[in-house]
Design an enzyme around this catalytic site. Sequence first.
Site, PDB file in Angstrom:
ATOM      1  CB  ALA A  92      -4.528   7.168   3.063  1.00 35.38           C
ATOM      2  N   GLY A  96      -1.746   2.897   2.504  1.00 35.10           N
ATOM      3  CA  GLY A  96      -3.080   2.284   2.492  1.00 35.10           C
ATOM      4  C   GLY A  96      -3.284   1.338   1.321  1.00 35.10           C
ATOM      5  CD  GLU A 120       1.685   4.231   5.803  1.00 30.47           C
ATOM      6  OE1 GLU A 120       2.810   3.694   5.683  1.00 30.47           O
ATOM      7  OE2 GLU A 120       0.632   3.657   5.479  1.00 30.47           O
TER       8      GLU A 120
HETATM    9  N1  CAA Z   1      -2.417  10.936  -2.025  1.00 35.54           N
HETATM   10  C1  CAA Z   1      -2.781  11.962  -2.800  1.00 35.54           C
HETATM   11  N2  CAA Z   1      -2.257  12.170  -4.019  1.00 35.54           N
HETATM   12  C2  CAA Z   1      -1.335  11.311  -4.452  1.00 35.54           C
HETATM   13  C3  CAA Z   1      -0.914  10.216  -3.691  1.00 35.54           C
HETATM   14  C4  CAA Z   1      -1.492  10.025  -2.417  1.00 35.54           C
HETATM   15  N3  CAA Z   1      -1.188   8.998  -1.615  1.00 35.54           N
HETATM   16  N4  CAA Z   1       0.037   9.555  -4.381  1.00 35.54           N
HETATM   17  C5  CAA Z   1       0.175  10.198  -5.545  1.00 35.54           C
HETATM   18  N5  CAA Z   1      -0.643  11.275  -5.599  1.00 35.54           N
HETATM   19  C6  CAA Z   1      -0.802  12.240  -6.667  1.00 35.54           C
HETATM   20  C7  CAA Z   1       0.389  13.189  -6.748  1.00 35.54           C
HETATM   21  O1  CAA Z   1       0.247  14.254  -5.816  1.00 35.54           O
HETATM   22  C8  CAA Z   1       0.299  13.651  -8.178  1.00 35.54           C
HETATM   23  O2  CAA Z   1      -0.713  14.609  -8.284  1.00 35.54           O
HETATM   24  P1  CAA Z   1      -0.417  16.001  -9.071  1.00 35.54           P
HETATM   25  O3  CAA Z   1      -0.222  15.573 -10.496  1.00 35.54           O
HETATM   26  O4  CAA Z   1      -1.669  16.783  -8.849  1.00 35.54           O
HETATM   27  O5  CAA Z   1       0.790  16.586  -8.466  1.00 35.54           O
HETATM   28  C9  CAA Z   1      -0.202  12.403  -8.909  1.00 35.54           C
HETATM   29  O6  CAA Z   1      -0.796  11.569  -7.920  1.00 35.54           O
HETATM   30  C10 CAA Z   1       0.928  11.602  -9.570  1.00 35.54           C
HETATM   31  O7  CAA Z   1       1.910  11.334  -8.572  1.00 35.54           O
HETATM   32  P2  CAA Z   1       3.467  11.704  -8.734  1.00 35.54           P
HETATM   33  O8  CAA Z   1       3.635  12.884  -9.634  1.00 35.54           O
HETATM   34  O9  CAA Z   1       4.063  11.800  -7.361  1.00 35.54           O
HETATM   35  O10 CAA Z   1       3.950  10.377  -9.489  1.00 35.54           O
HETATM   36  P3  CAA Z   1       5.417   9.754  -9.487  1.00 35.54           P
HETATM   37  O11 CAA Z   1       5.385   8.676 -10.510  1.00 35.54           O
HETATM   38  O12 CAA Z   1       6.464  10.799  -9.581  1.00 35.54           O
HETATM   39  O13 CAA Z   1       5.591   9.082  -8.016  1.00 35.54           O
HETATM   40  C11 CAA Z   1       4.867   7.790  -6.118  1.00 35.54           C
HETATM   41  C12 CAA Z   1       4.799   8.005  -7.645  1.00 35.54           C
HETATM   42  C13 CAA Z   1       6.281   7.361  -5.722  1.00 35.54           C
HETATM   43  C14 CAA Z   1       3.886   6.684  -5.762  1.00 35.54           C
HETATM   44  C15 CAA Z   1       4.514   9.110  -5.383  1.00 35.54           C
HETATM   45  O14 CAA Z   1       3.288   9.610  -5.925  1.00 35.54           O
HETATM   46  C16 CAA Z   1       4.315   8.965  -3.912  1.00 35.54           C
HETATM   47  O15 CAA Z   1       5.291   8.881  -3.175  1.00 35.54           O
HETATM   48  N6  CAA Z   1       3.045   8.974  -3.436  1.00 35.54           N
HETATM   49  C17 CAA Z   1       2.720   8.941  -2.030  1.00 35.54           C
HETATM   50  C18 CAA Z   1       2.964   7.560  -1.403  1.00 35.54           C
HETATM   51  C19 CAA Z   1       2.661   7.592   0.068  1.00 35.54           C
HETATM   52  O16 CAA Z   1       3.313   8.281   0.840  1.00 35.54           O
HETATM   53  N7  CAA Z   1       1.643   6.832   0.516  1.00 35.54           N
HETATM   54  C20 CAA Z   1       1.220   6.737   1.901  1.00 35.54           C
HETATM   55  C21 CAA Z   1       0.016   7.623   2.134  1.00 35.54           C
HETATM   56  S1  CAA Z   1      -0.443   7.772   3.842  1.00 35.54           S
HETATM   57  C22 CAA Z   1      -1.352   6.371   4.182  1.00 35.54           C
HETATM   58  O17 CAA Z   1      -1.578   5.528   3.321  1.00 35.54           O
HETATM   59  C23 CAA Z   1      -1.887   6.258   5.596  1.00 35.54           C
HETATM   60  C24 CAA Z   1      -2.528   4.954   5.940  1.00 35.54           C
HETATM   61  O18 CAA Z   1      -1.857   4.010   6.304  1.00 35.54           O
HETATM   62  C25 CAA Z   1      -3.968   4.792   5.973  1.00 35.54           C
END
Ligand code: CAA
Length: 259
Positions: free
Chosen positions: A66, A110, A133
Site C-alpha cells: 500500500a 498490499g 507492515e
Molecule cells: N509506498 C510508497 N512508496 C513506496 C513504497 C510504498 N509501499 N515502496 C517503495 N516506495 C517508493 C520509495 O519511497 C522510493 O521513492 P523515492 O524515490 O521518492 O524515495 C521508490 O519507491 C523506490 O523505492 P526504494 O528507493 O525504497 O527502492 P529499493 O530498491 O531501495 O527498496 C523495497 C525496495 C525493499 C521494496 C522498499 O521500497 C520498501 O521496503 N518498500 C516498502 C515495503 C513495505 O513496507 N510495504 C508495506 C506497505 S503497508 C501495506 O501494504 C498495508 C496493507 O496491508 C494494506
Amino acid sequence: MSSFEHILVERKGAVGIVTLNRPKMLNALSFGVFSEIKVAIDDLEADDAVGCIIVTGSEKAFAAGADIKEMQPKGFIDMFSQDFTQIGGDRVATCTKPTIAAVSGYALGGGCELAMMCDIMICSDTAKFGQPEITLGTIPGIGGTQRLTRAIGKSKAMDLCLTGRMMDAAEAERSGLVSRIVPADKLMEEAIAMAEKIAGMSRPVASMAKSAVNRSLETSLAEGLKVERDLFHATFALEDRSEGMAAFIEKRKPVNKNR
Ligand code: CAA
C-alpha cells in the site's frame, strides 16, 4: 474500455491483462490504484471475449505494498470511513472469472495481499514476498494475516507477519504460496500460456471449479463436499459437459459452447 492513470489494461485474445504501472513508486497501491483495478476487473468480467485475467506488475516489483506516503498522514477515522475494501480493493477476489497473479520482484504488504486474491500465483525466480507492515507500526489490512495463513500455514505466516522478513521464490513455492516458478524473462509468456489454456476450457465449468475450490476455504469438509457434488451434478445440465465427454470418446478436441 475505461481509461486509467495508474494501470494498463489490455486484451490478448481471450486473456485480459491488468498491469500495475507506477514504476517510480514500485507500483505502490494507492486508493487510486485500487479503484482503477476495480474498474478494470468490472470491465474484463463483463467482456464475454475474456476467459481468464492476469494481474501483473513490473520486473522489479509486482507491488511494494500500500502507498505508505498516502497513508502516513491518515488517522483512524480516515481509514475506517474509507477503507480499501469499500473502494473495491478486494475486487480481484470476487471476480467470477479465473485470475492469475504473475509476480516478478517485490510483492510486499498490499502487493502480496493483491497477488493472494488471485486464484493462481506464478512467479519469476526474482520474486520476493513479505508482509512487512509490522516494521511500519501496523499490520496487514487486506488479507495478509488471513489468506497467507490459509496458504502457507500458521507458523510461516506468523514468521512473516511478526518479523517482516521477505521470502524468496523457492521458499514461496515450497510453502504452497505459488504454483510455479519460471525464469524472469519468461514470466508473461508462461502466464499467458496458462491463461489461454484456462480460457479455452468451458467458461461456466471453469467458474464452477473456481467456486468449489474457493468454498473449501470458507466451510467445513462435509459442507464443501456437498457444494462440490451439487456443482458436479450441475455440469450435467451443460452442453459443454456432454460435448466434452463425446469428444473424448470420438478422439477429437471438444468445441465449447460455454452453455
Ligand atoms: N509506498 C510508497 N512508496 C513506496 C513504497 C510504498 N509501499 N515502496 C517503495 N516506495 C517508493 C520509495 O519511497 C522510493 O521513492 P523515492 O524515490 O521518492 O524515495 C521508490 O519507491 C523506490 O523505492 P526504494 O528507493 O525504497 O527502492 P529499493 O530498491 O531501495 O527498496 C523495497 C525496495 C525493499 C521494496 C522498499 O521500497 C520498501 O521496503 N518498500 C516498502 C515495503 C513495505 O513496507 N510495504 C508495506 C506497505 S503497508 C501495506 O501494504 C498495508 C496493507 O496491508 C494494506
